[in-house]
Design an enzyme around this catalytic site. Structure first.
Site, PDB file in Angstrom:
ATOM      1  CG  LEU A   1     -22.606  24.963  45.573  1.00 36.60           C
ATOM      2  CD1 LEU A   1     -23.858  24.516  46.295  1.00 36.60           C
ATOM      3  CD2 LEU A   1     -21.429  25.072  46.531  1.00 36.60           C
TER       4      LEU A   1
ATOM      5  CB  CYS B   1     -17.577  23.370  38.871  1.00 33.32           C
ATOM      6  SG  CYS B   1     -17.166  25.005  38.239  1.00 33.32           S
TER       7      CYS B   1
ATOM      8  CE  LYS C   1      -9.604  26.625  54.714  1.00 30.84           C
ATOM      9  NZ  LYS C   1      -9.570  25.437  53.844  1.00 30.84           N
TER      10      LYS C   1
ATOM     11  CD1 TRP D   1      -9.173  20.404  46.454  1.00 30.81           C
ATOM     12  CD2 TRP D   1      -8.723  20.023  44.299  1.00 30.81           C
ATOM     13  NE1 TRP D   1      -9.913  19.310  46.067  1.00 30.81           N
ATOM     14  CE2 TRP D   1      -9.656  19.058  44.740  1.00 30.81           C
ATOM     15  CE3 TRP D   1      -8.300  19.978  42.975  1.00 30.81           C
ATOM     16  CZ2 TRP D   1     -10.168  18.058  43.889  1.00 30.81           C
ATOM     17  CZ3 TRP D   1      -8.807  19.000  42.132  1.00 30.81           C
ATOM     18  CH2 TRP D   1      -9.728  18.052  42.586  1.00 30.81           C
ATOM     19  CG  ASN D   2     -11.113  23.415  40.667  1.00 36.35           C
ATOM     20  OD1 ASN D   2     -11.278  24.056  41.704  1.00 36.35           O
ATOM     21  ND2 ASN D   2     -11.981  23.458  39.673  1.00 36.35           N
TER      22      ASN D   2
ATOM     23  CD  GLU E   1     -18.791  18.111  40.660  1.00 40.58           C
ATOM     24  OE1 GLU E   1     -18.518  19.035  39.884  1.00 40.58           O
ATOM     25  OE2 GLU E   1     -19.030  18.289  41.878  1.00 40.58           O
TER      26      GLU E   1
ATOM     27  N   GLY F   1     -17.037  25.214  45.670  1.00 38.22           N
ATOM     28  CA  GLY F   1     -16.667  23.864  46.092  1.00 38.22           C
ATOM     29  C   GLY F   1     -17.805  22.901  45.851  1.00 38.22           C
ATOM     30  N   GLY F   2     -17.772  21.759  46.521  1.00 42.49           N
ATOM     31  CA  GLY F   2     -18.799  20.741  46.352  1.00 42.49           C
ATOM     32  C   GLY F   2     -20.108  21.127  47.011  1.00 42.49           C
TER      33      GLY F   2
END
Length: 491
Positions: free
Chosen positions: A250, A283, A174, A150-151, A384, A227-228
Site C-alpha cells: 500500500l 509508493c 486486473k 497505474w504508476n 500521501e 495501491g492506496g
C-alpha cells in the site's frame, strides 16, 4: 486507434459488454487506444480458465519445465524491452529511459523465479513421536488475482506474478484502467513462450465492475494488490468474507533522514532521487525529508538550487528529468495538497506551479515543489500526496528523528544518511518500516523481500519469501507401526 481485446485462455476475446473505453497519453492528452470494459461475466470466464489450467496442464507439468517457461519469458521480455517500455511510457507518462531500464531489469525477475521453481523444498521434521515419520510439503494455492496500479504496471505485476507462477499457481491480472495496454503486449509473449492456455489471463475495466467480482470469486483463494491504503482496506474486507489469503502493498509517507555527519553531497542527490523520481508517483517516495537543525538551512539552499534546475518536459525526450502526472484526477489531487500546505502555514520555497504551454503538452505538469516550515502534524506531512512535493522537517537528535519518522500511519520505507555505523544500526532497528536504506535510496532487487508495516501493507514481495507467500504448508504423518491403537477399552 488501436483496440485491445481481453486475454483469456490464450485467446483474444471481446468483452461481454461489447464496450470499450479510451486510454490517454498523459503528455499529449490524446486518446491513443481503446481498452475493453469487462464485467463479472468476463471475470468468471477468466477465473474458470485459470482454475482449469491449474487443475490440468499447469499442475501436471514438472517444476523444472515451469521454470524453463519463466526463463523463456524473461528472454522475450529482454528482446522486446524497447517496445514494452514505449507502450508503458505512453500510457503512464514516466520518462521513457527510466521505464526502459525498469523493463530490462524486470526480465531478471523471471530468470530468478524460473531458477527457483524446482528448488522449493519441504522438510523432514524430527518429531517427538516414535514410529512416526513426518514431513512438510509446500503446495500452490490455485488461482491468484493480481491487481495493480497505474504508476508502474508491468514491474508491479511482475513482482506478484513471477513468484505466483514459480510456486505453481495460475494468474488473473486486473491492471489499472489508466494503464492496461502494456500488459496486453506482455500477454503476446506468454503465448510465444509456450505457456499453456489459462495460466495467465487479463481482465480490464473499473473496480466495481471487474475488481470486486474478481476479489469475491469463489475460485480465487489468493489476492495480491498494490495501491492506496483505502482501496487496500476494501479489498481486505471483501477477502475476509471468504477467508482468502491476501498480500497488500500500500501507500507510504517515508522519512528520508539526514544527520549532520552525513556526506551532504550524496545526501542531496539521495533526497532528490527519493522524491522526484517518477514525478513523485511511487509508493516509496521519500516525501518527508528530516534535516538535523545544524545543517537545515545550508542543506535546503543546496536542495532548492538543484531542484530549480530540473528539466521538466516530454517523457520521450532523453533530456527530460521530470515528466507529467499520469492521470487528471491525480493532477488535481496534487494541486489541492499544495493549496492545503500553504493554508496550514508551510512555506513553498520552489515550485508549486502548474506548467502550461507548447512544451508541456496537455498541461498535466507540476513543478518539483519543496515546502519548509513543515511540522509533522500537517496534512502535507501525514497524507500521501503521490506527486513531486517534498516536505522538509527539522529534528534535534536521534530520538527526535525516530519519533518524527515513526509518527505516521504508514511504514513502507525510510532512508538514513550518516557516516556513523552506530547511528545507522540504531536507526535501522528503531524505524518502523519494511525497508530501511542507509546512505542510498530506492535500491531494490528480486532477491530480497519488499513490503510495509502498519497501513503500508501486509506480506512481502521479492526473494524466496514471496514464493512461500503463494503456497500452503502441508504436514504429512506416516506411521511405521502397522498396529493402530484403539480408543475404546477392550477393542
Amino acid at each position: 486507434m488501436k483496440r485491445y481485446q481481453l486475454f483469456i485462455n490464450n485467446e483474444w476475446v471481446d468483452p461481454r459488454s461489447n464496450a470499450w473505453f479510451e486510454t490517454h497519453d498523459p503528455f499529449s492528452g490524446e486518446a491513443w487506444a481503446e481498452i475493453p470494459r469487462a464485467n463479472a461475466a468476463d471475470v468468471d470466464l477468466a477465473v474458470m480458465a485459470a482454475h482449469q489450467a491449474f487443475e490440468g496442464p499447469w499442475s501436471s507439468m514438472s517444476a523444472s519445465d515451469r521454470g524453463m517457461l519463466l526463463h523463456k519469458l524473461g528472454t522475450l521480455i529482454e528482446r522486446d524491452a524497447a517496445h514494452l517500455a514505449a507502450i508503458e511510457s505512453r500510457d503512464n507518462g514516466k520518462l521513457s529511459r527510466d521505464v526502459l531500464a525498469q523493463i530490462k531489469y524486470m526480465a531478471k525477475y523471471y530468470y530468478y523465479y524460473g531458477g527457483l521453481a524446482d528448488k522449493i523444498q519441504g522438510a523432514v521434521v524430527p518429531i517427538d513421536r516414535p514410529k512416526v515419520y513426518n514431513f512438510i510439503r509446500y503446495e500452490p494455492m490455485g488461482v491468484v488475482a493480481c491487481i495493480t496500479p497505474w504508476n508502474s504496471s508491468l514491474p508491479l505485476t511482475t513482482w506478484k506474478m513471477a513468484p505466483a507462477l514459480c510456486a505453481g499457481n495460475t494468474v488473473v491480472c486486473k491492471p489499472s484502467e489508466y494503464t492496461s495496454a502494456s500488459l496486453f503486449e506482455l500477454a503476446r509473449l506468454f503465448v510465444e513462450a509456450g505457456f499453456p492456455p489459462g495460466v495467465f489471463n487479463i481482465v480490464t475495466g473499473f473496480g466495481g465492475e471487474v475488481g470486486d467480482p474478481l476479489v469475491r470469486h469463489p475460485q480465487v483463494p489468493r489476492i495480491a494488490f498494490t495501491g492506496g491504503d483505502e482501496a487496500g482496506r476494501k479489498i481486505y474486507q471483501a477477502a475476509a468474507d471468504n477467508l482468502k489469503r491476501v498480500s497488500l502493498e500500500l501507500g507510504g509517507k517515508s522519512p528520508n533522514i539526514v544527520f549532520d555527519d552525513a556526506d551532504l553531497d550524496e545526501a542531496v542527490k539521495g533526497v532528490i532521487a527519493g522524491i522526484f523520481s517518477a514525478t513523485g508517483q511511487t509508493c516509496v517516495a521519500g516525501s518527508r525529508v528530516l534535516l538535523q537543525e545544524s545543517i537545515h538551512d545550508a542543506f535546503v539552499e543546496r536542495l532548492a538550487q538543484i531542484t530549480r534546475s530540473a528539466k521538466v518536459g516530454d517523457p520521450a525526450d532523453p533530456g527530460s528529468e521530470i515528466g507529467p502526472v499520469t492521470t487528471r484526477p491525480q493532477f488535481e489531487k496534487i494541486r489541492d495538497y499544495i493549496a492545503v500546505a500553504k493554508k496550514e502555514g508551510a512555506r513553498c520555497i520552489t515550485g508549486g506551479r502548474v506548467l502550461e504551454g507548447p512544451a508541456y503538452g496537455a498541461g498535466q505538469f507540476i513543478e518539483p515543489t519543496i515546502f519548509v516550515d513543515v511540522t509533522n502534524d500537517m496534512r502535507i506531512a501525514q497524507e500521501e500526496v503521490f506527486g513531486p512535493v517534498l516536505s522538509v522537517i527539522k529534528f534535534k537528535d536521534e530520538d527526535d528523528a525516530i519519533r518524527i519518522g515513526n509518527d505516521i500511519r504508514f511504514g513502507l520505507a525510510a532512508g538514513v544518511w550518516t557516516t556513523s555505523l552506530h547511528r545507522a544500526m540504531l536507526m535501522s532497528e528503531k524505524l518502523k518500516a519494511g525497508t530501511v536504506w542507509i546512505n542510498n535510496y530506492r535500491s531494490s532487487s528480486y532477491t530480497t523481500p519488499f513490503g510495509g508495516v502498519k497501513h503500508s501493507g501486509i506480506g512481502r514481495e521479492g526473494g524466496m519469501e514471496s514464493v512461500k507467500e503463494f503456497m500452503e504448508a502441508k504436514s504429512v504423518w506416516i506411521s511405521t507401526d502397522l498396529k493402530m491403537p484403539s480408543i475404546f477399552a477392550g477393542k
